[in-house]
Write a protein that holds these residues in place. Structure first.
Motif, PDB file in Angstrom:
ATOM      1  N   LYS A 116     -10.591 -36.993  -2.547  1.00 34.44           N
ATOM      2  CA  LYS A 116     -10.398 -35.962  -1.991  1.00 34.44           C
ATOM      3  C   LYS A 116      -9.808 -35.064  -1.201  1.00 34.44           C
ATOM      4  O   LYS A 116      -8.970 -34.464  -1.822  1.00 34.44           O
ATOM      5  N   HIS A 117      -8.077 -36.002  -1.139  1.00 30.99           N
ATOM      6  CA  HIS A 117      -7.177 -35.648  -0.488  1.00 30.99           C
ATOM      7  C   HIS A 117      -6.121 -35.189  -2.113  1.00 30.99           C
ATOM      8  O   HIS A 117      -5.039 -34.174  -2.235  1.00 30.99           O
ATOM      9  N   ALA A 118      -6.515 -36.647  -3.268  1.00 33.68           N
ATOM     10  CA  ALA A 118      -5.650 -35.686  -4.401  1.00 33.68           C
ATOM     11  C   ALA A 118      -6.401 -34.739  -5.032  1.00 33.68           C
ATOM     12  O   ALA A 118      -5.169 -33.650  -5.718  1.00 33.68           O
ATOM     13  N   VAL A 145      -1.350 -36.162  -9.752  1.00 36.37           N
ATOM     14  CA  VAL A 145      -0.993 -35.800 -11.041  1.00 36.37           C
ATOM     15  C   VAL A 145      -2.018 -34.419 -12.394  1.00 36.37           C
ATOM     16  O   VAL A 145      -1.409 -33.311 -12.501  1.00 36.37           O
ATOM     17  N   GLU A 146      -3.072 -35.813 -12.422  1.00 35.99           N
ATOM     18  CA  GLU A 146      -3.485 -35.350 -13.432  1.00 35.99           C
ATOM     19  C   GLU A 146      -4.291 -34.223 -13.465  1.00 35.99           C
ATOM     20  O   GLU A 146      -4.722 -32.784 -14.195  1.00 35.99           O
ATOM     21  N   ASN A 147      -4.465 -33.633 -11.901  1.00 33.89           N
ATOM     22  CA  ASN A 147      -5.030 -32.436 -11.253  1.00 33.89           C
ATOM     23  C   ASN A 147      -4.291 -30.971 -10.819  1.00 33.89           C
ATOM     24  O   ASN A 147      -4.973 -29.828 -10.604  1.00 33.89           O
ATOM     25  N   LEU A 180       9.098 -41.517  -8.802  1.00 39.56           N
ATOM     26  CA  LEU A 180       8.922 -41.018 -10.369  1.00 39.56           C
ATOM     27  C   LEU A 180       9.140 -39.288 -10.768  1.00 39.56           C
ATOM     28  O   LEU A 180      10.180 -38.951  -9.087  1.00 39.56           O
ATOM     29  N   ALA A 181       9.796 -38.171 -11.441  1.00 36.48           N
ATOM     30  CA  ALA A 181      10.605 -37.328 -11.258  1.00 36.48           C
ATOM     31  C   ALA A 181      10.459 -37.024 -12.312  1.00 36.48           C
ATOM     32  O   ALA A 181      10.391 -36.892 -14.317  1.00 36.48           O
ATOM     33  N   GLY A 182      10.186 -35.702 -12.408  1.00 31.50           N
ATOM     34  CA  GLY A 182       9.947 -35.003 -13.915  1.00 31.50           C
ATOM     35  C   GLY A 182       9.146 -33.204 -13.405  1.00 31.50           C
ATOM     36  O   GLY A 182       9.680 -33.012 -12.319  1.00 31.50           O
ATOM     37  N   THR A 183       9.836 -32.600 -13.871  1.00 34.60           N
ATOM     38  CA  THR A 183       9.380 -30.676 -14.381  1.00 34.60           C
ATOM     39  C   THR A 183       8.283 -30.661 -14.537  1.00 34.60           C
ATOM     40  O   THR A 183       7.586 -31.037 -15.771  1.00 34.60           O
ATOM     41  N   LEU A 184       6.898 -29.523 -13.871  1.00 36.57           N
ATOM     42  CA  LEU A 184       6.148 -30.034 -14.415  1.00 36.57           C
ATOM     43  C   LEU A 184       5.754 -28.217 -14.898  1.00 36.57           C
ATOM     44  O   LEU A 184       6.187 -27.212 -14.190  1.00 36.57           O
TER      45      LEU A 184
END
Length: 289
Positions: A180-182, A235-237, A256-260
């Protein structure tokens, strides 16, 4: 420089000049937080703030960034903040950015036009501790706001043009509510669409209400492997545009590092690899706030 009590700042403000515009946190009731317990919230006198700025100007030859502490300096009235920002422009013409912590209710007390004025005067980034997007979890940690208030505040800041950095805390739902938190956190972030998203991991401190809950068995902490599963679910959501994502705080088990959205699949692959062989998970003794 003169500082009262412990001083906190975001990791990205590590090399910034820190000026205490307020002392403490006006809410200061979150069950997981051990910060600002050594002081009572108040707004500093403008004379003191200007004196600190002048002292810093005499001491430092070049100041690239300034961060206005303490916990939520945006609680100051707009005219008060304008005076501070104008003084910064006068004394530090080389300053590229002023940062500030911003609580949801403090943002909502200001109009978009007021925030735009602050942006024009140099306010270059605001940090918002959302912690979770779940109303159940927000109530449990005594955050003092709902997810809808969080969304409204974040959207107002984004609309003003002030870059917004939102922080979530992995593990805040415990074993019972990690999914739920995610999912709910992703929902809130998607609605806000901030420029930056930072992910910390819960590290329970002695003296907090949450520490007592853990000791009594009322709150069950996630294992490192479960934190990674929760992060993957988050991340999936996530469905944001041009958002810099970082999970490289000292509290995190994994970096972790990136641009979504561009790096979403790569981030998920990294998480899947860690789930399969637990490679790269930080040992508990090396985690810090």
């Amino acid at each position: 420089m003169r500082y009262e009590g412990s001083v906190y700042r975001p990791p990205s403000e590590a090399y910034s000049l820190i000026i205490q515009a307020t002392i403490g946190c006006s809410h200061n009731k979150c069950t997981f937080c051990s910060m600002y317990k050594d002081k009572q919230f108040r707004m500093r006198n403008m004379e003191e703030i200007i004196e600190d700025l002048k002292m810093a100007r005499d001491y430092y030859k070049h100041v690239k960034r300034i961060f206005l502490a303490d916990g939520n300096a945006l609680a100051l009235k707009t005219e008060y903040l304008k005076t501070i920002l104008l003084k910064i422009k006068e004394l530090f013409p080389e300053c590229e950015r002023v940062g500030i912590y911003s609580a949801p209710k403090d943002i909502l007390r200001k109009s978009v036009d007021e925030l735009k004025i602050l942006k024009e005067l140099g306010l270059g980034i605001a940090y918002l501790g959302a912690e979770s997007g779940s109303d159940e979890i927000l109530e449990h940690i005594n955050k003092g706001v709902t997810s809808e208030e969080m969304i409204a505040a974040g959207q107002r800041m984004v609309e003003s043009g002030i870059p917004l950095s939102v922080t979530l805390i992995s593990g805040l739902g415990g074993k019972e509510n990690w999914r739920k938190h995610a999912k709910e956190s992703a929902r809130v972030i998607n609605e806000i669409n901030p420029q930056y998203l930072g992910l910390l991991t819960l590290l329970v401190q002695k003296g907090t209400k949450m520490y007592e809950e853990v000791q009594k068995g009322e709150f069950n902490l996630l294992t490192p492997e479960e934190v990674i599963l929760e992060t993957k679910e988050l991340v999936e959501n996530l469905n944001v545009k041009d958002c810099v994502f970082r999970s490289n705080h000292a509290s995190n088990y994994v970096s972790l590092a990136g641009t979504l959205p561009g790096d979403k699949m790569n981030l998920l692959k990294q998480l899947e690899m860690m789930i399969e062989n637990t490679y790269g998970i930080k040992d508990e003794m090396f985690r810090r706030l």
